[in-house]
Structures are given as structure tokens and as C-alpha cells.
Scaffold this motif. Structure first.
Motif, short mmCIF file in Angstrom:
data_model
loop_
_atom_site.label_atom_id
_atom_site.label_comp_id
_atom_site.label_asym_id
_atom_site.label_seq_id
_atom_site.Cartn_x
_atom_site.Cartn_y
_atom_site.Cartn_z
N PRO A 200 -24.27 68.66 90.87
CA PRO A 200 -23.83 69.14 92.18
C PRO A 200 -22.35 68.86 92.37
CG PRO A 200 -25.10 67.11 92.40
CD PRO A 200 -25.22 67.53 90.97
N VAL A 201 -21.71 69.67 93.19
CA VAL A 201 -20.26 69.57 93.40
C VAL A 201 -19.98 69.45 94.89
CG1 VAL A 201 -18.02 70.67 92.98
CG2 VAL A 201 -19.91 71.06 91.37
N ILE A 202 -19.04 68.57 95.24
CA ILE A 202 -18.63 68.44 96.63
C ILE A 202 -17.16 68.84 96.76
CG2 ILE A 202 -17.96 66.00 96.45
CD1 ILE A 202 -19.19 65.74 99.35
N ASP A 203 -16.85 69.52 97.84
CA ASP A 203 -15.46 69.93 98.11
C ASP A 203 -14.81 68.81 98.89
OD1 ASP A 203 -13.09 71.10 98.77
OD2 ASP A 203 -13.95 73.01 99.39
N LEU A 204 -14.31 67.81 98.17
CA LEU A 204 -13.79 66.61 98.80
C LEU A 204 -12.59 66.89 99.72
CD1 LEU A 204 -14.72 63.69 98.80
CD2 LEU A 204 -13.11 63.23 96.96
N PRO A 205 -11.59 67.68 99.29
CA PRO A 205 -10.46 67.95 100.20
C PRO A 205 -10.89 68.59 101.52
CG PRO A 205 -9.86 68.54 97.97
CD PRO A 205 -11.34 68.25 97.96
N LYS A 206 -11.78 69.56 101.45
CA LYS A 206 -12.24 70.22 102.68
C LYS A 206 -12.92 69.21 103.60
CE LYS A 206 -15.45 73.78 104.32
NZ LYS A 206 -16.56 74.67 103.91
N ASN A 207 -13.82 68.39 103.04
CA ASN A 207 -14.52 67.41 103.85
C ASN A 207 -13.57 66.37 104.44
OD1 ASN A 207 -16.74 68.80 102.93
ND2 ASN A 207 -17.89 67.01 102.29
N ILE A 208 -12.62 65.92 103.62
CA ILE A 208 -11.66 64.91 104.07
C ILE A 208 -10.79 65.45 105.20
CG2 ILE A 208 -9.58 63.66 103.38
CD1 ILE A 208 -10.94 63.21 100.66
N LEU A 209 -10.27 66.65 105.03
CA LEU A 209 -9.39 67.23 106.06
C LEU A 209 -10.15 67.52 107.35
CD1 LEU A 209 -7.24 69.61 103.82
CD2 LEU A 209 -6.56 67.42 104.83
N GLU A 210 -11.39 67.97 107.24
CA GLU A 210 -12.19 68.21 108.44
C GLU A 210 -12.52 66.88 109.13
OE1 GLU A 210 -15.45 70.52 106.95
OE2 GLU A 210 -14.42 72.43 107.36
N PHE A 211 -12.72 65.84 108.35
CA PHE A 211 -13.04 64.52 108.90
C PHE A 211 -11.85 63.93 109.65
CE2 PHE A 211 -13.04 59.86 108.31
CZ PHE A 211 -14.22 59.53 108.95
N HIS A 212 -10.66 64.06 109.09
CA HIS A 212 -9.47 63.43 109.66
C HIS A 212 -8.74 64.31 110.68
CE1 HIS A 212 -9.39 59.78 107.23
NE2 HIS A 212 -9.64 60.50 106.16
N PHE A 213 -8.74 65.65 110.47
CA PHE A 213 -7.85 66.50 111.25
C PHE A 213 -8.54 67.66 111.99
CE2 PHE A 213 -5.34 64.97 107.55
CZ PHE A 213 -4.48 64.14 108.25
N HIS A 214 -9.75 68.02 111.61
CA HIS A 214 -10.47 69.15 112.21
C HIS A 214 -9.64 70.44 112.20
CE1 HIS A 214 -13.29 66.10 113.53
NE2 HIS A 214 -12.30 65.46 114.13
N PRO A 215 -9.13 70.85 111.05
CA PRO A 215 -8.30 72.05 111.00
C PRO A 215 -9.13 73.33 111.09
CG PRO A 215 -8.64 71.23 108.79
CD PRO A 215 -9.31 70.25 109.72
N GLY A 216 -8.48 74.42 111.43
CA GLY A 216 -9.14 75.72 111.42
C GLY A 216 -8.65 76.50 110.21
N PHE A 217 -9.39 76.45 109.12
CA PHE A 217 -8.97 77.10 107.89
C PHE A 217 -9.21 78.61 107.94
CE2 PHE A 217 -10.38 72.86 106.17
CZ PHE A 217 -9.10 72.40 105.88
#
Length: 227
Positions: A200-217
Motif C-alpha cells: 500500500p502507498v500513502i501520499d505523505l506530502p498531501k496528508n502532511i500539508l492538509e494536516f498543517h495548513f488545510h490548503p485547497g489544492f
């Protein structure tokens, strides 16, 4: 989607239509890019962010969204993860591809990042891992990257300081190692690794940025809901 021109939606549909019919990607970038007068960034977004429907579906099937200690060890494609985070922190364009993985359009891979960006990106990674109780982490670093040696030392020092298991190692071809691991979970957005791995693969950058900054990609997948 202010970063995208009015032509991008139609261009993306044409690009995916032809990609699904096995036209070569490099030819399509020029053909579609010239036809719709796309910018360099938009061409990069197509090239890095739109895969055939079959390939995109296969990658999505391997993607998991929740990080848990039950999945350890976590093996991280270090340069891939840190450069994506650094691109966001640097104000470059990052976006969600049609396979649901976060990628950047800056074409900065392999280039030198400011040390401060790498340091901040790494701090975000460790804060996220600690928050989720992850203790066993393996960082694989591309040795040809100019900062690989210092980065490896920095990560191993931090792992020791935080009493975490795992290691950081430099390799001339970490992709080969990551593709052939047989336990745990991978953190990468590298399409070749995702396609080859059985893990299985996790998208670590996406999860990290959503956790810290809640961006709208920008999400390219939303362009193809009717395809």
C-alpha cells in the motif's frame, strides 16, 4: 483554478482521450499544448498529473489515506516527499493528479533546494509522524542529490533524538529498493514505484500539508468526472 487558462479543461480532456488510446505521452504534450496554447506550467501539469484511466485507477487502488502504526515500517522516498513539500512551502504550484496523488509542476526535481526549505519540510514530516504514533521509519535518499549526505546525517540524528526506530540511507537508485520492498507501507508519488510495488502507498506530502495548513489544492481529477 486561477492558475489555469480557459483552454486547460478542453486540453486535459483531449489529452486523456488520446492517452487512453495509447498515443505516446511526449507527442501528446506538444500536440495538445500547441493546439491549446498552454503555458509551460500547464504542460507540466498534464505530463505529471494526467495518466491513462487504467493506470490512474490502479494507482488509486493502492492508495491509503490513514497512517497507522499497524502498517509499520513506513518506507519513505525521501527526496520525492521533501521536494514536494518544499515546492509548496516555496510557493510553487502543487496539485492533485487524476490518480489522486499530489504532485508539483515546478520541474525542480534533481535541483538544489534552499537548506531552510528542506529543514522545514523535514520538521513537518517528523511532527506528522509523531502525531500519528509512527516509530519505525526508513528514509531512502537519492545519493546523486547534492544535499544527500547531510540530509542522511540530519535524519539519523533526529531519529535518535526522538527515540524512533528505523534509519536513513543514501542509494544511487532508491527507486529499485522501494519497488521491491515486501513489508510495511510506502510513501511516494513516483508513478514508476507505485506501479511496481505490491505494498500500500500513502501520499505523505498531501496528508502532511492538509494536516498543517488545510490548503485547497487544484484537483485535476475533477476535470474528468464525466469521462
Amino acid at each position: 483554478m486561477k492558475i489555469l487558462s480557459p483552454n486547460f479543461h478542453a486540453a486535459a480532456h483531449d489529452y486523456l482521450y488520446l492517452l487512453n488510446r495509447n498515443y505516446p505521452q511526449s507527442t501528446l504534450i506538444k500536440l495538445v499544448g500547441d493546439r491549446y496554447q498552454l503555458s509551460g506550467v500547464e504542460r507540466s501539469m498534464l505530463y505529471r498529473g494526467v495518466s491513462s484511466s487504467v493506470d490512474a485507477a490502479k494507482r488509486r487502488s493502492k492508495l491509503i489515506n490513514n497512517l497507522s502504526s499497524d502498517l509499520e515500517p513506513l518506507s519513505i522516498d525521501a527526496c520525492n516527499v521533501l521536494i514536494t513539500l518544499g515546492s509548496y512551502l516555496n510557493g510553487n504550484i502543487v496539485f492533485i493528479s487524476n490518480d489522486d496523488f499530489l504532485r508539483d509542476a515546478s520541474e525542480i526535481h534533481g535541483k538544489v533546494f534552499r537548506t531552510s526549505l528542506i529543514e522545514r519540510s523535514l520538521d513537518l514530516v517528523f511532527k506528522y509522524l509523531l502525531h500519528h504514533g509512527i516509530k519505525n521509519v526508513q528514509f531512502y535518499i537519492d545519493s546523486p542529490i547534492s544535499f544527500s549526505g547531510k540530509l542522511c546525517e540530519r535524519i539519523n540524528h533526529t531519529l535518535s533524538e526522538l527515540d524512533m526506530e528505523g534509519f536513513a540511507q543514501t542509494h544511487t537508485s532508491p527507486d529499485h529498493i522501494l519497488k521491491n520492498l515486501n513489508e510495511g507501507i510506502l510513501a511516494t508519488s513516483d508513478s514508476v514505484i507505485i506501479d511496481k510495488t505490491l505494498l500500500p502507498v500513502i501520499d505523505l506530502p498531501k496528508n502532511i500539508l492538509e494536516f498543517h495548513f488545510h490548503p485547497g489544492f487544484v484537483d485535476l481529477g475533477t476535470l474528468f468526472t464525466e469521462v
